[in-house]
Motif scaffolding. Structure first.
Motif: not given
Length: 318
Positions: A275-301
């Protein structure tokens, strides 16, 4: 007589000249014989380079499962949701709606710019018909004057939210999930990772039981280093910069690039590692959405899954 030297054959010494007597004799240094070269510890035979273990090519839809030390444990089949069509238009639509729904209504005061005692002199005085402060010719209150009200200010009644169908939102999430397995899309977003890494990165479930009591961030960085994704953490760290515009004075001074997305079943525990590493996010499968997987609308995170989190996705329909 035999045994006597002939006095006439004696060589007389040549007398030295005065210049030769005054000139100092030059000493000729004799070169010392070269010492035999001794074998030292520094002269070691070059170590043979470690050969990379050639991994068997993966079949379509398969990925490696890595240990916490970066070794390949086995190969698994990806869930059917990863075979969804990558719809960039749906991803952009879902991300835009999510960003719009977070906007907070704002507006200026209803009396802003109108707190003056003004009068209008009427027509026929040869001056513009502008409300002016009493006793002076200073214009005020009108939209075209200094300190006057705005003609069309932002209003709190404005509706910023955008609607999107649940089916479209789900398709956008599945499309963003399918994009994380494409190395070309992940690289085009700017992510950095080892070339021989299979995407998405699948890690054994031991990542969710790592001791996080002491030096958790250091342990998390060690795990990512073994997996070969530390370069992306450095990219996010170096990319932190001051925001352009007024936002730097409104509590959002810095902008931070997005790095890894870590998906695990127990997000609260694993968040202590990453959680303290720059730019890293930690989530559970239930919290997945398009914005987390494709920040800014650009796919391929660049995404890291635990084995348990990957099994949860097997129940999702593409």
């Amino acid at each position: 007589m035999i045994g006597l030297a002939d006095p006439e054959n004696k060589e007389e010494p040549v007398p030295e000249s005065a210049e030769e007597k005054q000139a100092p004799k030059r000493r000729v240094r004799t070169r010392k014989p070269a010492k035999a070269a001794k074998a030292t510890k520094a002269e070691k035979e070059p170590k043979p380079k470690a050969k990379k273990v050639e991994r068997a090519p993966l079949a379509a839809g398969q990925v490696h499962v890595y240990s916490l030390d970066g070794d390949v444990l086995k190969t698994v089949e990806l869930p059917p949701v990863f075979r969804s069509e990558v719809r960039t238009d749906l991803i952009r639509r879902a991300v835009t709606a999510a960003q719009a729904n977070r906007r907070q209504p704002y507006g200026s005061s209803l009396t802003a710019g109108t707190r003056h005692s003004v009068r209008w002199s009427g027509k026929g005085h040869g001056v513009s018909r502008v409300p002016r402060i009493r006793g002076t010719m200073i214009g005020a209150q009108a939209p075209g004057t200094v300190g006057g009200r705005r003609a069309h200010p932002p209003r709190i009644q404005a509706v910023w939210a955008k609607k999107i169908n649940d089916h479209e939102r789900r398709l956008a999430r599945n499309a963003a999930l399918a994009a994380v397995r494409d190395p070309a899309l992940v690289s085009s977003r700017g992510h950095r990772f080892d070339e021989d890494l299979s995407l998405p990165v699948i890690v054994e479930d031991g990542i969710e039981t790592v001791d996080t009591e002491d030096r958790a961030a250091r342990e998390g960085l060690r795990i990512l280093n073994h997996l070969g994704v530390t370069a992306d953490i450095d990219r996010a760290k170096e990319g932190r910069h001051i925001r352009a515009g007024r936002g730097k004075m409104r509590g959002r001074r810095y902008r931070q690039p997005r790095s890894l997305l870590v998906v695990v079943k127990e997000a609260d525990h694993v968040r202590r590692l990453f959680g303290n590493l720059p730019g890293v996010e930690v989530v559970s499968p239930a919290a997945l959405n398009a914005e987390l997987l494709a920040p800014g609308g650009d796919p391929g995170r660049l995404t890291v899954f635990s084995e348990g989190a990957l099994e949860v996705l097997r129940s999702w329909s593409p």
